[in-house]
Write an enzyme that holds these catalytic residues in place. Structure first.
Site, PDB file in Angstrom:
ATOM      1  N   ASP A   1      19.941 -38.806   2.914  1.00 45.26           N
ATOM      2  CA  ASP A   1      18.596 -39.411   3.021  1.00 45.26           C
ATOM      3  C   ASP A   1      18.100 -39.315   4.313  1.00 45.26           C
ATOM      4  OD1 ASP A   1      16.041 -39.441   1.694  1.00 45.26           O
ATOM      5  OD2 ASP A   1      16.720 -41.210   1.399  1.00 45.26           O
TER       6      ASP A   1
ATOM      7  N   HIS B   1      15.384 -31.102   7.850  1.00 47.90           N
ATOM      8  CA  HIS B   1      16.106 -30.786   7.364  1.00 47.90           C
ATOM      9  C   HIS B   1      17.443 -29.890   8.174  1.00 47.90           C
ATOM     10  CE1 HIS B   1      14.648 -32.146   3.687  1.00 47.90           C
ATOM     11  NE2 HIS B   1      13.612 -31.314   4.174  1.00 47.90           N
TER      12      HIS B   1
ATOM     13  N   GLU C   1      14.732 -33.243  -9.007  1.00 48.60           N
ATOM     14  CA  GLU C   1      13.474 -33.546  -8.587  1.00 48.60           C
ATOM     15  C   GLU C   1      12.264 -32.469  -7.376  1.00 48.60           C
ATOM     16  OE1 GLU C   1      15.729 -35.416  -9.739  1.00 48.60           O
ATOM     17  OE2 GLU C   1      15.143 -35.656 -11.913  1.00 48.60           O
TER      18      GLU C   1
ATOM     19  N   LEU D   1      40.534 -29.355   1.653  1.00 50.40           N
ATOM     20  CA  LEU D   1      39.414 -30.047   1.386  1.00 50.40           C
ATOM     21  C   LEU D   1      38.006 -29.206   0.340  1.00 50.40           C
ATOM     22  CD1 LEU D   1      36.785 -32.180   1.412  1.00 50.40           C
ATOM     23  CD2 LEU D   1      36.229 -31.096   3.596  1.00 50.40           C
TER      24      LEU D   1
HETATM   25  C1  FPP Z   1      16.812 -35.670   1.426  1.00 48.12           C
HETATM   26  O1  FPP Z   1      16.113 -35.385   2.749  1.00 48.12           O
HETATM   27  C2  FPP Z   1      17.232 -34.621   2.001  1.00 48.12           C
HETATM   28  C3  FPP Z   1      17.755 -33.056   1.017  1.00 48.12           C
HETATM   29  C4  FPP Z   1      16.649 -33.288   0.352  1.00 48.12           C
HETATM   30  C5  FPP Z   1      17.749 -31.887   1.840  1.00 48.12           C
HETATM   31  C6  FPP Z   1      19.222 -32.086   2.083  1.00 48.12           C
HETATM   32  C7  FPP Z   1      19.648 -31.202   2.791  1.00 48.12           C
HETATM   33  C8  FPP Z   1      20.344 -30.986   3.905  1.00 48.12           C
HETATM   34  C9  FPP Z   1      20.730 -31.988   4.705  1.00 48.12           C
HETATM   35  C10 FPP Z   1      20.353 -28.826   4.494  1.00 48.12           C
HETATM   36  C11 FPP Z   1      22.046 -29.060   4.178  1.00 48.12           C
HETATM   37  C12 FPP Z   1      22.457 -27.894   4.510  1.00 48.12           C
HETATM   38  C13 FPP Z   1      22.991 -27.530   3.465  1.00 48.12           C
HETATM   39  C14 FPP Z   1      24.344 -26.540   3.641  1.00 48.12           C
HETATM   40  C15 FPP Z   1      24.098 -28.789   2.612  1.00 48.12           C
HETATM   41  P1  FPP Z   1      14.289 -36.261   2.802  1.00 48.12           P
HETATM   42  O2  FPP Z   1      13.457 -34.829   2.880  1.00 48.12           O
HETATM   43  O3  FPP Z   1      13.966 -37.080   0.888  1.00 48.12           O
HETATM   44  O4  FPP Z   1      14.342 -37.496   3.509  1.00 48.12           O
HETATM   45  P2  FPP Z   1      13.151 -38.438   3.550  1.00 48.12           P
HETATM   46  O5  FPP Z   1      13.868 -39.261   2.312  1.00 48.12           O
HETATM   47  O6  FPP Z   1      12.822 -39.344   4.728  1.00 48.12           O
HETATM   48  O7  FPP Z   1      11.706 -37.996   3.361  1.00 48.12           O
END
Ligand code: FPP
Length: 255
Positions: free
Chosen positions: A23, A40, A70, A134
């Site tokens: 997150d 991201h 969601e 893994l």
């Molecule tokens: C939450 O941050 C994160 C996500 C919804 C996406 C997670 C994806 C990545 C880290 C890219 C990963 C790539 C791979 C290959 C797994 P948020 O957008 O909810 O952050 P916020 O709460 O600050 O808005």
């Protein structure tokens, strides 16, 4: 120093399965005056570091919450960008997964994914299927309530077709109908970025997991933060509903 922390980890008491809610990408980007997708994009670097860290330690399973059911409700440009990033990353990293003997798995509602994503994912799953190190589980278009609904429907269908006797349904049956049927339950769940929620992630499987929350935003989360979480986990007493005294006397009996 990461090495100092690494030396504090008891390798005989590692969690077999670590699950992570990654997150804070959006907030990390906004704090830098950037677009959410920039967060991201940088989150991928953390994914790389943590996957490598888990492989080096010899962790059996790592589940990453990459895209929730969601998340489909986010603005279209973010959903499209995130989907492309996920698929692109998996395509680019598949040779590194193979080099490190990492087996990829995907859990979630694959029918919701665009066709190009389904095809790319299937290719990566096939290419890593023989690996024995893994197990990297990507939760993609996943939510626990979707998974439980799906499990209940399939149990009902199998009851209707006479394949299972309703009287015989037990916790093991439920386990077998979950998307995680081949994996042990996570022992440690990490959530970054200062939120204290489970957010529809592995609700059934996290029943006895130790929960670890950190304020670090996902794009800043590195091996050193993983080590801190594991050390914290190793300092906890896991009682599974028993008393502390019962655990001490059991340990005395088995040692
Ligand atoms: C939450 O941050 C994160 C996500 C919804 C996406 C997670 C994806 C990545 C880290 C890219 C990963 C790539 C791979 C290959 C797994 P948020 O957008 O909810 O952050 P916020 O709460 O600050 O808005």
């Amino acid at each position: 120093m990461p090495e100092d922390l690494l030396s504090k980890i008891d390798t005989s008491k590692l969690p077999h399965h670590i699950a992570i809610i990654m997150d804070g990408n959006g907030r990390w980007a906004r704090e830098k005056g950037q677009d959410r997708l920039y967060g991201h994009f940088h989150g991928v670097e953390s994914v790389r570091d943590i996957v490598e860290g888990c492989a080096e330690l010899g962790i059996g399973y790592l589940t990453l919450y990459a895209f929730s059911t969601e998340n489909w409700d986010r603005p279209k440009n973010e959903v499209d960008g995130l989907m492309e990033l996920l698929v692109d990353t998996i395509r680019k990293e598949v040779s590194i997964l193979n080099k490190n003997n990492i087996k990829l798995h995907v859990i979630g509602d694959k029918d919701m994914l665009p066709e190009y994503a389904r095809n790319e994912l299937q290719e990566a799953l096939d290419m890593t299927s023989q690996n024995t190190g893994l197990n990297l589980v990507m939760a993609l278009s996943y939510s626990s309530r979707w998974e439980l609904l799906n499990a209940v429907k399939h149990i009902a269908i199998d009851v209707k077709e006479g394949k299972i006797d309703p009287e015989q349904i037990d916790q093991n049956t439920i386990q077998q109908y979950l998307a995680t049927s081949n994996f042990p339950d996570p022992e440690l769940m990490i959530r970054t970025s200062g939120e204290y929620r489970i957010s529809n992630f592995l609700l059934y499987q996290l029943a006895y997991a130790e929960l670890y929350f950190t304020n670090t935003r996902w794009p800043d989360f590195r091996k050193v933060n993983l080590y801190e979480a594991i050390i914290d986990f190793q300092n906890r007493e896991r009682r599974f509903g028993k008393t502390g005294d019962q655990l001490t006397s059991n340990a005395a009996l088995t040692s």
